[in-house]
Design a protein around this motif. Structure first.
Motif, PDB file in Angstrom:
ATOM      1  N   LEU A 192     -71.781  -4.872  10.416  1.00 47.51           N
ATOM      2  CA  LEU A 192     -71.105  -4.118  11.397  1.00 47.51           C
ATOM      3  C   LEU A 192     -71.804  -4.204  12.746  1.00 47.51           C
ATOM      4  O   LEU A 192     -70.949  -4.131  13.676  1.00 47.51           O
ATOM      5  CB  LEU A 192     -71.261  -2.605  10.980  1.00 47.51           C
ATOM      6  CG  LEU A 192     -70.545  -1.529  11.795  1.00 47.51           C
ATOM      7  CD1 LEU A 192     -68.964  -2.068  11.679  1.00 47.51           C
ATOM      8  CD2 LEU A 192     -70.823  -0.206  11.142  1.00 47.51           C
ATOM      9  N   ALA A 193     -73.085  -4.100  12.776  1.00 49.19           N
ATOM     10  CA  ALA A 193     -73.812  -4.654  14.056  1.00 49.19           C
ATOM     11  C   ALA A 193     -73.346  -5.867  14.606  1.00 49.19           C
ATOM     12  O   ALA A 193     -73.270  -6.133  15.851  1.00 49.19           O
ATOM     13  CB  ALA A 193     -75.420  -4.650  13.836  1.00 49.19           C
ATOM     14  N   ALA A 194     -73.236  -6.850  13.872  1.00 49.84           N
ATOM     15  CA  ALA A 194     -72.744  -8.061  14.574  1.00 49.84           C
ATOM     16  C   ALA A 194     -71.439  -8.137  14.853  1.00 49.84           C
ATOM     17  O   ALA A 194     -71.042  -8.796  16.053  1.00 49.84           O
ATOM     18  CB  ALA A 194     -72.820  -9.332  13.171  1.00 49.84           C
ATOM     19  N   SER A 195     -70.410  -7.457  14.176  1.00 46.31           N
ATOM     20  CA  SER A 195     -69.320  -7.227  14.599  1.00 46.31           C
ATOM     21  C   SER A 195     -69.061  -6.457  15.872  1.00 46.31           C
ATOM     22  O   SER A 195     -68.212  -6.827  17.122  1.00 46.31           O
ATOM     23  CB  SER A 195     -68.231  -6.814  13.793  1.00 46.31           C
ATOM     24  OG  SER A 195     -66.847  -6.462  14.207  1.00 46.31           O
ATOM     25  N   TRP A 236     -75.844  -0.730   1.687  1.00 42.78           N
ATOM     26  CA  TRP A 236     -75.815  -0.121   2.868  1.00 42.78           C
ATOM     27  C   TRP A 236     -76.471  -1.071   4.051  1.00 42.78           C
ATOM     28  O   TRP A 236     -76.019  -1.153   5.256  1.00 42.78           O
ATOM     29  CB  TRP A 236     -76.432   1.219   3.065  1.00 42.78           C
ATOM     30  CG  TRP A 236     -75.551   2.413   2.473  1.00 42.78           C
ATOM     31  CD1 TRP A 236     -75.680   3.033   1.332  1.00 42.78           C
ATOM     32  CD2 TRP A 236     -74.391   2.669   3.310  1.00 42.78           C
ATOM     33  NE1 TRP A 236     -74.692   4.079   1.372  1.00 42.78           N
ATOM     34  CE2 TRP A 236     -73.790   3.923   2.277  1.00 42.78           C
ATOM     35  CE3 TRP A 236     -73.634   2.376   4.244  1.00 42.78           C
ATOM     36  CZ2 TRP A 236     -72.717   4.454   2.693  1.00 42.78           C
ATOM     37  CZ3 TRP A 236     -72.604   2.890   4.622  1.00 42.78           C
ATOM     38  CH2 TRP A 236     -72.061   3.896   3.747  1.00 42.78           C
ATOM     39  N   SER A 237     -77.739  -1.670   3.758  1.00 46.31           N
ATOM     40  CA  SER A 237     -78.333  -2.555   4.836  1.00 46.31           C
ATOM     41  C   SER A 237     -77.601  -3.627   5.377  1.00 46.31           C
ATOM     42  O   SER A 237     -77.438  -3.951   6.669  1.00 46.31           O
ATOM     43  CB  SER A 237     -79.902  -2.851   4.071  1.00 46.31           C
ATOM     44  OG  SER A 237     -80.573  -1.940   4.033  1.00 46.31           O
ATOM     45  N   PRO A 285     -66.431 -15.659  12.785  1.00 48.48           N
ATOM     46  CA  PRO A 285     -65.550 -14.320  12.320  1.00 48.48           C
ATOM     47  C   PRO A 285     -65.224 -14.139  11.227  1.00 48.48           C
ATOM     48  O   PRO A 285     -65.337 -12.923  10.570  1.00 48.48           O
ATOM     49  CB  PRO A 285     -64.477 -14.291  13.489  1.00 48.48           C
ATOM     50  CG  PRO A 285     -64.312 -15.601  13.853  1.00 48.48           C
ATOM     51  CD  PRO A 285     -65.474 -16.305  14.078  1.00 48.48           C
ATOM     52  N   VAL A 286     -64.794 -15.417  10.369  1.00 48.52           N
ATOM     53  CA  VAL A 286     -64.801 -15.033   8.928  1.00 48.52           C
ATOM     54  C   VAL A 286     -65.889 -14.677   8.189  1.00 48.52           C
ATOM     55  O   VAL A 286     -65.821 -13.876   7.306  1.00 48.52           O
ATOM     56  CB  VAL A 286     -64.017 -16.480   8.455  1.00 48.52           C
ATOM     57  CG1 VAL A 286     -63.836 -16.525   7.044  1.00 48.52           C
ATOM     58  CG2 VAL A 286     -62.779 -16.967   9.272  1.00 48.52           C
ATOM     59  N   SER A 287     -67.065 -15.266   8.624  1.00 46.54           N
ATOM     60  CA  SER A 287     -68.196 -14.930   7.843  1.00 46.54           C
ATOM     61  C   SER A 287     -68.601 -13.548   8.041  1.00 46.54           C
ATOM     62  O   SER A 287     -68.989 -12.934   6.979  1.00 46.54           O
ATOM     63  CB  SER A 287     -69.396 -15.776   8.581  1.00 46.54           C
ATOM     64  OG  SER A 287     -70.471 -15.660   7.902  1.00 46.54           O
ATOM     65  N   VAL A 288     -68.591 -13.137   9.247  1.00 43.82           N
ATOM     66  CA  VAL A 288     -69.005 -11.777   9.467  1.00 43.82           C
ATOM     67  C   VAL A 288     -68.067 -10.715   8.900  1.00 43.82           C
ATOM     68  O   VAL A 288     -68.429  -9.720   8.294  1.00 43.82           O
ATOM     69  CB  VAL A 288     -68.677 -11.350  10.900  1.00 43.82           C
ATOM     70  CG1 VAL A 288     -69.162  -9.765  11.348  1.00 43.82           C
ATOM     71  CG2 VAL A 288     -70.166 -12.329  12.032  1.00 43.82           C
ATOM     72  N   GLY A 337     -71.330  -5.761  17.953  1.00 39.50           N
ATOM     73  CA  GLY A 337     -72.031  -6.578  19.169  1.00 39.50           C
ATOM     74  C   GLY A 337     -71.475  -7.534  19.943  1.00 39.50           C
ATOM     75  O   GLY A 337     -71.404  -7.608  21.019  1.00 39.50           O
ATOM     76  N   ALA A 338     -70.584  -8.307  19.020  1.00 39.65           N
ATOM     77  CA  ALA A 338     -69.464  -9.040  19.689  1.00 39.65           C
ATOM     78  C   ALA A 338     -68.589  -8.463  20.432  1.00 39.65           C
ATOM     79  O   ALA A 338     -68.160  -9.053  21.388  1.00 39.65           O
ATOM     80  CB  ALA A 338     -68.848 -10.252  18.392  1.00 39.65           C
ATOM     81  N   ASN A 339     -68.064  -7.301  20.104  1.00 42.46           N
ATOM     82  CA  ASN A 339     -66.977  -6.830  20.676  1.00 42.46           C
ATOM     83  C   ASN A 339     -67.469  -6.192  22.055  1.00 42.46           C
ATOM     84  O   ASN A 339     -66.797  -6.390  23.004  1.00 42.46           O
ATOM     85  CB  ASN A 339     -66.360  -5.735  20.074  1.00 42.46           C
ATOM     86  CG  ASN A 339     -65.657  -6.144  18.619  1.00 42.46           C
ATOM     87  OD1 ASN A 339     -65.131  -7.089  18.517  1.00 42.46           O
ATOM     88  ND2 ASN A 339     -65.676  -5.518  17.777  1.00 42.46           N
ATOM     89  N   VAL A 340     -68.552  -5.638  22.107  1.00 39.48           N
ATOM     90  CA  VAL A 340     -69.220  -4.966  23.030  1.00 39.48           C
ATOM     91  C   VAL A 340     -69.749  -6.210  24.157  1.00 39.48           C
ATOM     92  O   VAL A 340     -69.572  -6.218  25.677  1.00 39.48           O
ATOM     93  CB  VAL A 340     -70.599  -4.326  22.795  1.00 39.48           C
ATOM     94  CG1 VAL A 340     -71.333  -3.771  24.168  1.00 39.48           C
ATOM     95  CG2 VAL A 340     -70.021  -3.022  21.942  1.00 39.48           C
ATOM     96  N   ALA A 341     -70.196  -7.326  23.614  1.00 39.36           N
ATOM     97  CA  ALA A 341     -70.740  -8.301  24.664  1.00 39.36           C
ATOM     98  C   ALA A 341     -69.477  -8.976  25.272  1.00 39.36           C
ATOM     99  O   ALA A 341     -69.787  -9.491  26.471  1.00 39.36           O
ATOM    100  CB  ALA A 341     -71.453  -9.312  23.691  1.00 39.36           C
ATOM    101  N   THR A 342     -68.284  -9.047  24.835  1.00 39.08           N
ATOM    102  CA  THR A 342     -67.381  -9.747  25.369  1.00 39.08           C
ATOM    103  C   THR A 342     -66.519  -8.647  26.128  1.00 39.08           C
ATOM    104  O   THR A 342     -65.268  -8.933  26.589  1.00 39.08           O
ATOM    105  CB  THR A 342     -66.401 -10.435  24.334  1.00 39.08           C
ATOM    106  OG1 THR A 342     -65.921  -9.463  23.422  1.00 39.08           O
ATOM    107  CG2 THR A 342     -66.990 -11.526  23.568  1.00 39.08           C
ATOM    108  N   ALA A 343     -67.150  -7.460  26.528  1.00 41.87           N
ATOM    109  CA  ALA A 343     -66.282  -6.399  27.085  1.00 41.87           C
ATOM    110  C   ALA A 343     -66.603  -6.454  28.452  1.00 41.87           C
ATOM    111  O   ALA A 343     -66.326  -5.677  29.600  1.00 41.87           O
ATOM    112  CB  ALA A 343     -66.498  -5.010  26.696  1.00 41.87           C
TER     113      ALA A 343
END
Length: 232
Positions: free
Chosen positions: A78-81, A71-72, A43-46, A83-89
């Motif tokens: 942002l997609a990594a963050s 922007w890329s 999470p620190v890296s992201v 994605g992790a929030n959605v995956a753990t839901a």
């Protein structure tokens, strides 16, 4: 005296959201096989890549330059963050993580390192212009490089009207004065050539020669030779 810390609703909301996102990223990394301190480093890296991309976007926006690369990388972080929030839901079984997700989590450090390096070391047009101005030698105005016109010689007088000087004894020889700059070289050009010679000696450790002076100042060969002889 310590300043009083004022609690702001936006600040409190940002701290809560950051803590939840941090926890979700940690849980996903741990479920993907990254145990111990490695799960806390993800999470620190992201978040750091997200902050670095946002700072780069603001810098390029202030300078009026395109920010497609920034922007890329902002979208990748942002997609990594997200994605992790959605995956753990509850949409993903953390006890049986698929292989493709394990591959993505394992390959994230290399991707984050590449993105951070490109964001930090990518030059901008402003930096390139400043470097070009520092390398370009100072140019003197053309009017200062033009030699002064020769003074007209006085008209010859009638020899019969000229007074005959009395015979005088020869005076003692006058000691020679120090050599002065060539008469046909302007003082401004001599000062500029001396600055170039000092800069050349500081950068190369050797005195400047006539050929270098001729190339740097655009002078004819004889005048460059006279300047080099005077500087040495």
């Amino acid at each position: 005296m310590f300043r009083k810390v004022r609690l702001d609703a936006v600040l409190v909301q940002a701290v809560i959201a950051g803590a939840l996102s941090f926890a979700h990223l940690h849980d996903l990394a741990a479920a993907a096989g990254q145990d111990g301190w490695k799960a806390w480093a993800y999470p620190v890296s992201v978040d750091l890549l997200l902050v670095a991309a946002w700072r780069r976007l603001r810098l390029l926006r202030d300078q009026g330059e395109p920010a497609r690369a920034a922007w890329s990388w902002f979208a990748v972080a942002l997609a990594a963050s997200l994605g992790a929030n959605v995956a753990t839901a509850g949409l993903l079984d953390l006890n049986d993580v698929p292989d493709w997700l394990r591959i993505l989590v394992a390959g994230w450090p290399a991707l984050a390192f590449l993105g951070g390096t490109l964001l930090v070391h990518s030059p901008t047009n402003h930096d390139a212009d400043a470097a070009a101005e520092a390398v370009e030698p100072e140019q003197l105005p053309v009017a200062e490089l033009v030699t002064a016109p020769a003074q007209p010689e006085p008209a010859p007088q009638n020899p019969a009207a000229m007074p005959v000087p009395d015979a005088v004894e020869p005076a003692e020889p006058v000691p020679a004065l120090p050599a002065a700059p060539p008469a046909d070289v302007p003082p401004a050009l001599v000062d500029h050539a001396r600055k170039l010679a000092d800069s050349h000696r500081a950068s190369t450790g050797t005195p400047i020669d006539a050929a270098t002076l001729r190339d740097r100042l655009g002078l004819p060969g004889p005048m460059a030779d006279q300047l080099a002889a005077h500087l040495t």
